[in-house]
Design an enzyme around this catalytic site. Structure first.
Site, mmCIF file in Angstrom:
data_model
loop_
_atom_site.group_PDB
_atom_site.id
_atom_site.type_symbol
_atom_site.label_atom_id
_atom_site.label_comp_id
_atom_site.label_asym_id
_atom_site.label_seq_id
_atom_site.Cartn_x
_atom_site.Cartn_y
_atom_site.Cartn_z
ATOM 1 N N ASP A 145 8.307 -10.647 8.099
ATOM 2 C CA ASP A 145 8.450 -9.710 9.128
ATOM 3 C C ASP A 145 9.885 -9.201 8.817
ATOM 4 O O ASP A 145 10.828 -9.850 9.305
ATOM 5 C CB ASP A 145 8.270 -9.698 10.440
ATOM 6 C CG ASP A 145 8.406 -8.878 11.511
ATOM 7 O OD1 ASP A 145 9.265 -7.830 11.131
ATOM 8 O OD2 ASP A 145 8.025 -8.890 12.855
ATOM 9 N N TYR A 168 11.156 8.063 15.822
ATOM 10 C CA TYR A 168 11.351 7.972 14.460
ATOM 11 C C TYR A 168 12.070 8.811 13.862
ATOM 12 O O TYR A 168 12.932 8.142 12.700
ATOM 13 C CB TYR A 168 9.790 8.617 14.128
ATOM 14 C CG TYR A 168 9.349 8.298 12.559
ATOM 15 C CD1 TYR A 168 9.223 7.147 11.898
ATOM 16 C CD2 TYR A 168 9.518 9.657 11.796
ATOM 17 C CE1 TYR A 168 9.057 7.343 10.658
ATOM 18 C CE2 TYR A 168 9.162 9.382 10.539
ATOM 19 C CZ TYR A 168 8.912 8.304 9.875
ATOM 20 O OH TYR A 168 8.587 8.269 8.421
ATOM 21 N N THR A 212 -0.990 8.730 2.510
ATOM 22 C CA THR A 212 -0.909 7.391 2.668
ATOM 23 C C THR A 212 -1.888 7.083 3.888
ATOM 24 O O THR A 212 -2.020 7.562 4.761
ATOM 25 C CB THR A 212 0.808 6.849 2.678
ATOM 26 O OG1 THR A 212 1.247 7.390 3.991
ATOM 27 C CG2 THR A 212 1.589 7.367 1.621
ATOM 28 N N SER A 271 0.954 -1.111 -0.153
ATOM 29 C CA SER A 271 0.087 0.049 0.104
ATOM 30 C C SER A 271 0.822 1.303 0.115
ATOM 31 O O SER A 271 2.237 0.963 0.092
ATOM 32 C CB SER A 271 -0.869 -0.147 1.316
ATOM 33 O OG SER A 271 -0.003 0.060 2.446
ATOM 34 N N ARG A 304 3.920 -7.705 5.548
ATOM 35 C CA ARG A 304 3.463 -8.338 6.752
ATOM 36 C C ARG A 304 1.950 -8.808 6.432
ATOM 37 O O ARG A 304 1.410 -9.776 7.139
ATOM 38 C CB ARG A 304 3.700 -7.602 8.084
ATOM 39 C CG ARG A 304 5.015 -7.536 8.628
ATOM 40 C CD ARG A 304 4.946 -6.869 9.772
ATOM 41 N NE ARG A 304 4.390 -5.687 9.689
ATOM 42 C CZ ARG A 304 4.123 -4.900 10.804
ATOM 43 N NH1 ARG A 304 4.607 -5.211 12.149
ATOM 44 N NH2 ARG A 304 3.774 -3.482 10.673
ATOM 45 N N ASN A 355 11.223 0.213 1.517
ATOM 46 C CA ASN A 355 10.487 1.254 1.891
ATOM 47 C C ASN A 355 9.594 0.909 3.215
ATOM 48 O O ASN A 355 8.891 1.812 3.882
ATOM 49 C CB ASN A 355 9.372 1.169 0.689
ATOM 50 C CG ASN A 355 7.808 1.796 0.992
ATOM 51 O OD1 ASN A 355 7.880 3.178 1.140
ATOM 52 N ND2 ASN A 355 6.754 1.186 1.266
#
Length: 261
Positions: free
Chosen positions: A66, A158, A193, A20, A42, A93
């Protein structure tokens, strides 16, 4: 750039997180340029839906794995090679973002951000790079983030992980500079997204803002006052993996509407 529709003929590309969002857009761009594509993710349902969306006439292989687990990565790349041949292109990605003030960032959150965003990139690159060097050609593109170029509040883990991805990119580009392999990163700003929707939901839940207000707040980080489209990121990736882009390596390209780095 005008892309030849057969520019990547006879090449095999692996895209992690390919079910996606940005990964799906990258997969489409690679298939349209003639590549055979393995999607790793996953969620088997998302991967299968993407395979069908790309069309039955294309060589698309799906592997559920994974990427934070070494054995799973090794098996996934073995499956990819068995199905579609040696890997010429790797697009790292797969990623995840979770927000929290630093004081509430526990070790579990910290480790999750490092595992999927940085360690996953490391493991997949280790699985693909040796054979690329042996064959004298390869293209690796890491999907980082503007969070890897500057800091953002409330996403320290992050940011740290994505800064690590850019550091890894630069180090590997130097190590592989004379091998025919290039290693680059693309750094999207907020992109339209499912991952962005998760971030918006977190903002709404934690601040009480409306979704429209949350969207407007995030869009203000982009001087163009909009979100990036996945196809814009895919176009940049496609340029970097072309055979003619051999002099592009060690770069972290911001796709952010002019956000100051």
């Amino acid at each position: 750039m005008t892309t030849r529709t057969n520019a990547l003929n006879d090449m095999h590309a692996v895209v992690t997180g390919g079910g996606s969002g940005i990964g799906a857009a990258i997969a489409r761009a690679l298939v349209d340029a003639g590549a055979r594509v393995t999607l790793i993710g996953r969620d088997p349902a998302k991967l299968e839906a993407q395979r069908l969306a790309l069309g039955p006439s294309h060589a698309v292989h799906c592997v559920t794995a994974d990427i934070t687990q070494p054995d799973a990565v090794e098996n996934a790349f073995a499956s990819a090679r068995d199905a579609l041949g040696p890997v010429d292109i790797l697009v790292n990605n797969a990623g995840q973002a979770q927000a929290a003030p630093f004081g509430k960032t526990d070790l579990g959150l910290w480790q999750r951000m490092l595992d999927v965003n940085l360690t996953g990139t490391f493991l997949c690159t280790q699985a693909a790079l040796p054979a690329m060097i042996e064959r004298g050609f390869g293209r690796i593109v890491n999907v980082a983030s503007t969070a890897g170029q500057i800091g953002y509040a409330y996403v320290a883990a992050y940011c740290a992980a994505k800064h690590g991805v850019i550091g890894l990119t630069r180090a590997l580009a130097l190590e592989t500079a004379t091998t025919g392999v290039t290693v680059n990163a693309v750094c999207p700003g907020y992109t339209e997204t499912p991952l962005l929707q998760t971030s918006l939901d977190q903002v709404v839940a934690k601040t009480g803002r409306s979704t429209d207000d949350a969207r407007a707040a995030l869009q203000r980080t982009n001087p163009q006052r909009r979100f990036i489209e996945p196809d814009e990121v895919a176009h940049a990736v496609l340029w970097l993996v072309m055979p003619e882009s051999g002099s592009m390596t060690g770069q972290s390209i911001s796709i952010s509407g002019g956000e100051v780095m």
